[in-house]
Enzyme design. Structure first.
Site, short mmCIF file in Angstrom:
data_model
loop_
_atom_site.label_atom_id
_atom_site.label_comp_id
_atom_site.label_asym_id
_atom_site.label_seq_id
_atom_site.Cartn_x
_atom_site.Cartn_y
_atom_site.Cartn_z
N ASP A 196 0.77 -1.37 -0.06
CA ASP A 196 0.14 -0.01 0.11
C ASP A 196 0.83 1.34 0.11
O ASP A 196 0.77 2.08 -0.91
CB ASP A 196 -0.97 0.07 1.35
CG ASP A 196 -1.73 1.29 1.16
OD1 ASP A 196 -2.67 1.42 0.72
OD2 ASP A 196 -1.39 1.98 2.31
N GLU A 227 -2.29 -5.38 -3.67
CA GLU A 227 -1.11 -4.65 -2.85
C GLU A 227 -0.36 -5.69 -2.18
O GLU A 227 1.35 -5.14 -2.09
CB GLU A 227 -1.78 -3.86 -1.61
CG GLU A 227 -2.68 -2.73 -2.06
CD GLU A 227 -3.23 -1.92 -1.06
OE1 GLU A 227 -3.83 -0.78 -1.24
OE2 GLU A 227 -3.67 -2.62 0.13
#
Length: 243
Positions: A61, A133
């Protein structure tokens, strides 16, 4: 391969297949396996530590946000911080990440238990977002920044170039959605403020009828409200969208 779950005979087999899709081959099969393992599997390593994609998701992320920020900084040299932030919010939101995951058919490779799979886990937008992610984090760990930058740039730069106008901010989008669905307008509640005066953190919540409550934290109330609105929009989309 379509939407058929991939059945690998070994992690090396899985690595070979994914490498042709993402143009990167993992040196360490274990990192790839961790990036694709859903928490429902409750997998543990030899040290009895839980192994799933959550830690790599956390890392990925941050890496995604950094690389997308750099792409926008380069593509829009005359734009102010606020405009760049709105573009970034749109590019790194859950829906965009899940769409990239669908483009590379990542759901076919996520490893999960039977219950999660039977409940549509391989098509679930949140699972797709989290796994992508995690894959980004895994590429960084296994291959370094140059390789992960290449992957993110391939899938996000054209999206950034295609943003001819500024995207609507999440708060406005959520307000319009509630009005369209004849629901009360969203109310943003400050749940708590922590940290020193020079570096505070604000926790904001929103509650929408039939969709429950979400929470978001940020260093300013404004940003926390935007994040909360984005999370609520994702929650609504996950609840209503048929994939």
């Amino acid at each position: 391969m379509g939407d058929t779950p991939f059945k690998a005979t070994s992690m090396e087999d899985l690595n070979d297949t994914i490498s042709k899709i993402i143009n990167y081959r993992f040196k360490n099969d274990a990192i790839l396996e961790e990036a694709l393992t859903h928490p429902s599997l409750n997998k543990r390593n030899s040290k009895n530590q839980i192994e799933n994609y959550e830690r790599l998701e956390f890392l990925g992320d941050s890496i995604l946000n950094m690389i997308v920020s750099a792409i926008l900084f380069r593509l829009f040299p005359k734009e102010k911080e606020g405009a760049l932030a709105r573009r970034k919010t749109d590019l790194v939101c859950g829906n965009t990440i899940a769409n990239v995951a669908k483009e590379i058919k990542l759901g076919n490779f996520i490893i999960m238990n039977n219950s999660e799979r039977c409940n549509g886990g391989k098509r679930n937008l949140k699972n797709l977002e989290n796994a992508l992610e995690a894959l980004i984090g895994a590429i960084y760990i296994d291959g370094g920044f140059a390789n992960v930058k290449k992957f993110v740039t391939k899938h996000w730069e054209e999206r950034a170039k295609g943003m001819l106008s500024l995207p609507q901010d999440p708060k406005t989008s959520l307000q319009e959605w509630t009005q369209k669905n004849k629901l009360p307008l969203p109310e943003y509640e400050l749940m708590k403020q922590t940290g020193p005066a020079h570096s505070p953190e604000f926790t904001i919540s929103i509650c929408i009828e039939n969709y429950g409550k979400v929470f978001a934290c940020a260093s300013s109330k404004k940003v926390a409200e935007q994040k909360a609105a984005e999370l609520m929009l994702e929650k609504i989309n996950n609840s209503e969208k048929t994939i």
